[in-house]
Scaffold this motif. Structure first.
Motif, PDB file in Angstrom:
ATOM      1  N   ASP A   1       0.816  -1.218   0.000  1.00 26.35           N
ATOM      2  CA  ASP A   1       0.000   0.000   0.000  1.00 26.35           C
ATOM      3  C   ASP A   1       0.842   1.257   0.000  1.00 26.35           C
ATOM      4  OD1 ASP A   1      -2.518  -1.400   2.145  1.00 26.35           O
ATOM      5  OD2 ASP A   1      -2.642  -0.933   0.007  1.00 26.35           O
ATOM      6  N   LEU A   2       2.067   1.174   0.566  1.00 30.40           N
ATOM      7  CA  LEU A   2       2.840   2.392   0.760  1.00 30.40           C
ATOM      8  C   LEU A   2       3.902   2.624  -0.303  1.00 30.40           C
ATOM      9  CD1 LEU A   2       3.391   2.311   4.610  1.00 30.40           C
ATOM     10  CD2 LEU A   2       1.975   3.890   3.344  1.00 30.40           C
TER      11      LEU A   2
ATOM     12  N   GLY B   1      -3.889   3.614  -3.861  1.00 30.17           N
ATOM     13  CA  GLY B   1      -5.208   3.451  -3.259  1.00 30.17           C
ATOM     14  C   GLY B   1      -5.192   3.880  -1.801  1.00 30.17           C
ATOM     15  N   ALA B   2      -6.259   3.609  -1.062  1.00 30.80           N
ATOM     16  CA  ALA B   2      -6.293   3.917   0.360  1.00 30.80           C
ATOM     17  C   ALA B   2      -5.347   2.972   1.081  1.00 30.80           C
ATOM     18  CB  ALA B   2      -7.714   3.762   0.888  1.00 30.80           C
ATOM     19  N   VAL B   3      -4.507   3.515   1.949  1.00 31.89           N
ATOM     20  CA  VAL B   3      -3.537   2.691   2.655  1.00 31.89           C
ATOM     21  C   VAL B   3      -4.260   1.820   3.659  1.00 31.89           C
ATOM     22  CG1 VAL B   3      -1.621   2.758   4.261  1.00 31.89           C
ATOM     23  CG2 VAL B   3      -1.718   4.373   2.384  1.00 31.89           C
ATOM     24  N   GLY B   4      -3.941   0.544   3.645  1.00 34.17           N
ATOM     25  CA  GLY B   4      -4.583  -0.363   4.588  1.00 34.17           C
ATOM     26  C   GLY B   4      -5.407  -1.419   3.887  1.00 34.17           C
ATOM     27  N   ARG B   5      -5.714  -1.220   2.603  1.00 32.23           N
ATOM     28  CA  ARG B   5      -6.545  -2.194   1.896  1.00 32.23           C
ATOM     29  C   ARG B   5      -5.806  -3.503   1.699  1.00 32.23           C
ATOM     30  NH1 ARG B   5      -8.999   1.105  -3.061  1.00 32.23           N
ATOM     31  NH2 ARG B   5      -9.652  -0.954  -3.740  1.00 32.23           N
ATOM     32  N   TRP B   6      -4.622  -3.429   1.106  1.00 32.27           N
ATOM     33  CA  TRP B   6      -3.869  -4.670   0.925  1.00 32.27           C
ATOM     34  C   TRP B   6      -3.437  -5.230   2.278  1.00 32.27           C
ATOM     35  CZ3 TRP B   6      -4.309  -7.720  -2.840  1.00 32.27           C
ATOM     36  CH2 TRP B   6      -4.335  -7.296  -4.171  1.00 32.27           C
TER      37      TRP B   6
END
Lengths: 174, 309
Positions: A65-66, A72-77
């Motif tokens: 994510d980073l 995308g929104a961080v935390g999804r993966w």
């Protein structure tokens, strides 16, 4: 989590993320990109168990994510791969009896993680997630990950076993 | 199963943490704490990606050259053969890079765009559904947010985030990307947006406009995008004249699967190049269209003031 596990996970996940964004994404492959990070998480979880799978999945997903060029929104993966690590960890003792089990686990997790990621994106209102886009990436994602499994997962599992020759949870009374 | 309680606790903690991160990121947008975390990770991994990219690309060329080696009888001939082939491969590779740079500079020159050239060092994985690329130029090279990114063929995208040494580019084919467009040769305005793997979509604001296949679109002047960058060519037109909008599919000029050298336009050009950057049409035109008669004049436009530089 011992220091050896943390170090191994850090090195493997960092390498996987860099290779996935620099080398694999730029190959002219139709559809999805081979998901090296998922394979590393599965390999580590199949040896180290579900709790470790949770943590390495979370870390790997967070890296995905980073690390640029993620958008995308961080935390999804992080969420998706953490659950994938949990599921893979549940098969940790069954994998010693079967050689085809890693392939089945990877196939199921590749499909499941992609669907969960798309579902989460749809829930969050991401305009990029459409049924057509998911249908287009799902078969190739599963195919590439399964094809890459015999090369990546046994190597990761061997490395993980070397870091801990006798997993402590084997010896506890059931 | 052993340790399910611990498993459950860790699972709940990590799930809560993930949802917290997602919420923080979506509410913070481009300036929240999560964005600065992403920027920090970017500054750590950016140089690693640059280094790996620099190693991997020439090595790939080297190996594809060696595969064609033949076995000669004498050792010197064999070695000399390998050396000559390697030289040929690297000069072909260098030549293709030089050609790319040539095209980029020619495009930038035609439009009078001040650019910073950069290479694409990483692409986002396709199952993220986002179409983004990392380039190896950052704030210390003069890159800033929302700058237009072009290559020798046309519009590549715009800068989404920047760190000191790398930047993330939102590609024009990303579904969240849109840019103001103008049909070449006319004053018809529209909006071009990305559709992922499908061709781009062009919405023309005037429903009566004579839009036809073969028309070409360039960016129009706006606060963020530089004007006159070629976007793509109209392939099909939907909707009939009289409906609220005309929608067309646009085939982009840039080959997004083979991005290598790009240029970031760091300032707006002094004058609008209008259609000057588009290449002249080939002489045989498939269907005569009554409206757009594209005839770009590379040596400037009638309304452009003489360059004050």
């Amino acid at each position: 989590m011992t220091f050896g596990r943390v170090l191994l996970a850090t090195v493997l996940l960092g390498t996987a993320v860099v290779l996935q964004t620099v080398v694999l994404s730029r190959l002219p492959l139709p559809g999805a990109t081979p998901d090296l990070v998922l394979l590393v998480v599965v390999g580590l979880a199949l040896v180290q168990g579900p709790v470790s799978g949770l943590l390495t999945g979370f870390a790997g997903g967070l890296l995905l994510d980073l690390v640029p060029p993620a958008d995308g929104a961080v935390g999804r993966w992080a969420l998706v791969l953490c659950l994938a690590g949990l599921v893979a960890g549940r098969y940790a003792d069954a994998v010693e009896r079967s050689t085809i089990l890693p392939l089945v686990v990877v196939a199921g997790l590749a499909a499941g993680s992609l669907l969960l990621y798309a579902g989460l994106g749809w829930l969050l209102g991401d305009p990029r997630v459409t049924l057509a886009a998911v249908a287009r990436t799902l078969p190739t994602a599963v195919l590439y990950d399964v094809l890459l499994t015999p090369f990546v997962v046994p190597a990761v599992m061997a490395l993980a076993r070397r870091v801990e020759p006798e997993p402590a949870w084997h010896r506890l009374p059931r | 199963m052993r340790d399910t309680r611990r498993t459950r606790i860790v699972l709940v903690v990590l799930l809560v943490l993930s949802f917290t991160l997602i919420t923080l990121d979506m509410r913070g947008g481009d300036s929240g704490p999560v964005a600065s975390l992403r920027s920090f990770v970017g500054s750590v991994f950016g140089p690693v990606q640059r280094a790996v990219s620099a190693v991997v690309t020439p090595v790939g060329e080297f190996f594809s050259g060696l595969g064609e080696d033949e076995r000669a009888r004498l050792e010197e001939l064999e070695r000399e053969n390998a050396d000559l082939r390697l030289q040929l491969r690297s000069s072909e590779y260098a030549q293709s890079r030089a050609e790319e740079l040539d095209k980029l500079l020619r495009t930038a020159g035609l439009g009078q765009y001040p650019i910073v050239p950069a290479r694409v060092i990483a692409l986002g994985p396709a199952q993220g559904f986002a179409w983004t690329a990392t380039i190896d130029a950052g704030t210390r090279d003069g890159i800033a947010l929302s700058q237009t990114v072009i290559n020798g063929d046309g519009l590549v995208g715009r800068v989404k985030t920047v760190t000191a040494s790398t930047a993330t580019v939102l590609l024009a084919i990303d579904p969240t990307f849109s840019v103001g467009a103008r049909l070449a040769g006319t004053l018809e305005l529209g909006i071009a947006s990305g559709q992922g793997q499908d061709p781009m979509e062009l919405q023309v604001l005037d429903p009566q406009s004579p839009l036809a296949a073969g028309d070409r679109a360039v960016t129009r002047a706006s606060e963020t995008f530089v004007p006159g960058v070629p976007i793509g060519e109209v392939v099909t037109v939907q909707g009939t004249p009289g409906s609220l909008v005309r929608i067309a599919t646009l085939d982009p000029f840039v080959a997004f699967t083979a991005l290598d050298l790009v240029g970031v336009v760091v300032e707006q050009p002094r004058t609008d190049p209008r259609d000057a950057v588009l290449p002249p049409r080939p002489s045989a035109s498939p269907s005569p269209s009554p409206s757009a008669t594209p005839g770009p004049t590379p040596s400037g436009t009638p309304s452009a003031s003489p360059s004050g530089g």
